[in-house]
Scaffold this active site. Structure first.
Site, PDB file in Angstrom:
ATOM      1  N   ASP A 290       0.857  -1.177   0.000  1.00 46.16           N
ATOM      2  CA  ASP A 290       0.000   0.000   0.000  1.00 46.16           C
ATOM      3  C   ASP A 290       0.902   1.238   0.000  1.00 46.16           C
ATOM      4  OD1 ASP A 290      -2.252   1.655   0.112  1.00 46.16           O
ATOM      5  OD2 ASP A 290      -3.244   0.403   1.604  1.00 46.16           O
ATOM      6  N   GLU A 496     -10.241   6.571   5.011  1.00 43.27           N
ATOM      7  CA  GLU A 496      -9.223   5.944   5.851  1.00 43.27           C
ATOM      8  C   GLU A 496      -9.242   6.482   7.290  1.00 43.27           C
ATOM      9  OE1 GLU A 496      -5.522   4.904   3.879  1.00 43.27           O
ATOM     10  OE2 GLU A 496      -6.387   5.446   1.948  1.00 43.27           O
TER      11      GLU A 496
END
Length: 608
Positions: A290, A496
């Site tokens: 990521d 997020e």
């Protein structure tokens, strides 16, 4: 080192993929191999960087665009420029360009924005999700990109998690069904296709990415990038099954999770990344980190970067989403290989996997954008598909104050109606995070139809629609003059960690707006949110009807289709709706399970 054309099996379109991979790998220098393992952000992707460092992949972060409101053709111009730089390198290995196309090609102005995954989970319609994947693939390819960082197949365990809306729901079986997005994005592999081997049907498809491996939806207290405390048996039972479904569809890439499993960061977990995913489950595509995932392996973040690279690559990361300090990554990676701390075998395995996906995706044959796909972007067919998804995703939680008297459907020919609330005429709120920017924006940020637009288009010619973002005293004082009110409230945009929320209260005084209107006028409440939120007793009591609309995207007509009775409600809760946050997390299989609305709940209204 000069490449002889006659010896280039890798350029032979008729040669088997594995033969092409083997041939190309045998001709690559260490610098070229490490370059292929490197993914950089588009803002640092200069022609010299791509050509001189043999960069394997370029991506854009959320909100990183060629310029404000850049259209798909502008994106294609940019990405083709990157590609020409890659093709000018010694071996001419094309880049693979990746983007967070998580509910349509949502970074691009004018693209169709579909409901977020939590809404799609409410539809329970795997074929619909597959069709959305196919439409998304066309719009992504029209912009020049080859790779969508989608689907997120997290099994949600706690709505306090800031990525709740990226999950299809809390039930593992439901999430497994929704992995049909992979076949939509990549195309459906033939029955004889080898399980775990990457597959991309053709130029109208994109490389998909199952994420985030593994357990990202199960962190303690729903903390993003947190710790999933679970036995391996629980991982196998709850969090791994969706990946099995993705592998069976030939998913080409998998992204590692920021989160930890029992205290070990996934980016550093060789057991799960290599022994389980690659060896036990037979995954033959490549594993990507990521964004700055390696930096998070040390405290303070980004320190001792060399050691972070060593840990992650040895754990099984094949491509590193650097995304900015690529020269340091390449230098440290080179040093680690030359010192023997990362073996040449590990490098070759990583590069072999990356090349395999590039060959399977047809990037060597068709590296540049097919401009004939540009008319598909935001086309009528795709917007109608998104509209269908919206109406199927709506969950009716309440319909009438008395069981024997329904409030919905609404009379579209009512004399005078009030439309109010922070979310009634806000396309950005309607779309949520990962739309145009990383965390989303308020306002008319792209092309689409708000709830208010849709209501005005749906009601009769003689119906007067009064809109106020916040209801005024004067309007409320004349409450008896309205047939009914439609109040749309909900969450602000987020993504997020900034979306982590321990309270889950409707922001912008949403509950107060509902209460003050519903006291004066019969009221339909539409909640636009990425997850269940606290429903105050007064809201539940005073609202005549209540709909969970999730984050429906650009096609607000889908809401009007259902509230006025052209279609019935079909949506069922993909996640349990809690009574109080103190009760979280809920477990639908536990004896103590006591939700406000259970998993799978959803009422119907009789169409007019």
């Amino acid at each position: 080192m000069v490449v002889k054309e006659e010896s280039c099996v890798y350029k032979n379109l008729d040669a088997p993929v594995e033969a092409r991979v083997k041939d190309l790998l045998s001709q690559m220098t260490l610098a070229e191999k490490i370059g292929q393992m490197t993914q950089i952000e588009r803002t640092v992707a200069s022609p010299a960087a791509i050509t001189d460092f043999f960069i394997g992949s370029v991506l854009n972060s959320g909100g990183s665009a060629p310029f404000e409101n850049a259209k798909s053709s502008d994106w294609a111009d940019m990405i083709d420029g990157f590609q020409r730089s890659a093709l000018a390198s010694r071996l001419g290995i094309p880049i693979i360009y990746g983007t967070d196309a998580v509910h349509g090609n949502n970074n691009v102005y004018g693209a169709t924005v579909f409901p977020h995954n939590i809404g799609l989970g409410a539809t329970r319609d795997a074929d619909l999700v597959r069709r959305i994947g196919a439409a998304t693939a066309l719009e992504v390819r029209a912009s020049g990109a080859h790779w969508a960082f989608s689907p997120c197949v997290a099994v949600l365990r706690d709505p306090r998690w800031g990525r709740c809306y990226e999950s299809y729901g809390e039930d593992v079986g439901l999430v497994c069904e929704m992995t049909s997005l992979v076949s939509g994005l990549q195309g459906e592999p033939p029955k004889e296709h080898s399980n775990g081997y990457p597959f991309v049907a053709g130029r109208n498809n994109v490389v998909a990415c199952a994420k985030h491996f593994v357990g990202d939806g199960g962190t303690d207290k729903g903390i993003n990038e947190g710790n999933t405390i679970a036995s391996y048996e629980d991982l196998e039972k709850i969090h791994i099954p969706p990946y099995l479904k993705c592998l069976a569809q030939g998913v080409s890439t998998v992204m590692a999770s920021y989160s930890s499993w029992n205290g070990t960061r996934l980016h550093a977990d060789r057991f799960l990344l290599t022994e389980v995913l690659k060896e036990k489950l037979g995954f033959k595509g490549f594993l990507v980190s990521d964004w700055e995932g390696l930096d998070r392996l040390s405290e303070p973040q980004g320190s001792n970067y060399r050691n972070c690279i060593k840990i992650a690559v040895n754990a099984g990361i094949d491509m590193v989403m650097v995304p900015f300090k690529y020269e340091q990554f390449i230098q440290d990676m080179t040093n680690l290989v030359e010192s023997g701390e990362i073996s040449m075998a590990r490098v070759n395995d990583a590069v072999e996997r990356i090349l395999r996906v590039k060959f399977v995706a047809g990037l060597f044959e068709h590296p540049l954008t097919d401009r004939s796909l540009l008319p598909t972007v935001g086309c009528k067919e795709h917007r109608e598909l998104a509209r269908e998804a919206v109406r199927k995703s709506l969950v009716l939680l309440k319909n009438g104050k008395n069981a024997d008297k329904s409030f919905l459907p609404l009379d579209r020919n009512a004399k005078r109606i009030l439309v109010t609330g922070t979310h009634a005429d806000d396309l950005g709120y309607q779309c949520g995070g990962w739309t145009k920017t990383w965390f989303g924006l308020s306002g008319r940020i792209t092309i689409g139809t708000t709830l208010l637009d849709a209501i005005k288009a749906a009601v009769g010619d003689k119906t007067e629609v009064i809109y106020e973002r916040t209801p005024s005293r004067e309007t409320l004082a004349s409450g008896e003059g309205f047939s009914y009110a439609i109040v749309a409230v909900g969450e602000s945009t987020y993504a997020e960690t900034i979306g982590d929320d321990s309270e889950l209260i409707i922001p912008f005084n949403g509950s107060d707006i509902v209460t003050v209107v519903a006291e004066k006028i019969p009221t339909l409440v539409i909640l636009i949110s990425g997850r269940p939120v606290v429903l105050e007793p007064t809201v539940l009591e005073k609202a005549a009807a209540l709909i969970a609309a999730w984050l429906p995207g650009t096609e607000g007509q889908g809401m009007a289709d259902v509230i006025f009775g052209d279609y019935d409600f079909e949506g069922k809760l993909p996640v349990s709706w809690f009574k109080r946050v103190e009760h979280l997390p809920l477990d639908a299989h536990a004896n103590s399970y006591d939700p406000m609305f259970p998993l799978g709940f959803g009422l119907n209204s009789k169409p007019v």
